[in-house]
Design a protein around this motif. Structure first.
Motif: not given
Length: 162
Positions: A17, A19, A123, A142, A144-145, A147-151, A153
């Motif tokens: 990904e 990241i 966050k 991070s 945020i990363d 959160q992105k890679v695991t989808k 919240e």
């Protein structure tokens, strides 16, 4: 000859990904709780997060990533995922459900992509540490990363200490 670095499934996913992350290893003969891992690596407890897996009565699974010194509030957690009630996944089922062992569980790359909730406070941090997918490995990335890679919240899911 130098020992070849063995990447975990979580690291391979982060690489794929694109990241940015780093990882640290530590000596462990088995399960070590997050507080002791942080102490072993000289990390601030506020930056180290643990991964907890819960289930509904109907065997739906949810993953929560919270600071190591905090406790999951099961009522808040259930509300966060739109369920009436959640319970902790029995330890005996952990590997079968996630593909990971106790102390090596990470929200990245479980057998199935279960919904992931990361404690809201993460966050605010530049980076956090989570398990690297095996006992003895921590990944720094991070929030945020993650959160992105695991989808995942960000939601408030820990017990209030007011």
């Amino acid at each position: 000859m130098a020992k070849k670095e063995v990447k975990t499934n979580a690291m391979r996913i982060l690489d794929r990904e694109k990241i940015i992350y780093s990882h640290q290893g530590y000596e462990a003969d088995g399960f070590i709780d997050g507080v002791h891992v942080a102490d072993k690596l000289g990390l601030s407890h506020e930056l180290v997060y643990k991964t907890l897996v819960t289930q509904t009565k109907g065997r739906e699974y949810f993953t929560f990533v919270i600071p190591i010194e905090e406790e999951l509030d099961l009522k808040k957690a259930a509300k966060a995922v739109g369920e009436k009630a959640l319970e902790m996944l029995p330890l005996k089922d952990l590997t079968k459900v996630t593909g990971y062992v106790r102390g090596g569980t990470t929200s990245i790359g479980m057998k199935k992509n279960f919904p992931v909730i990361i404690q809201e406070d993460a966050k605010k941090l530049e980076h956090i540490y989570v398990s690297g997918g095996r006992v003895g490995t921590q990944i720094k990335l991070s929030p945020i990363d993650l959160q992105k890679v695991t989808k995942g919240e960000f939601k408030e899911v820990v017990i209030d200490h007011d």
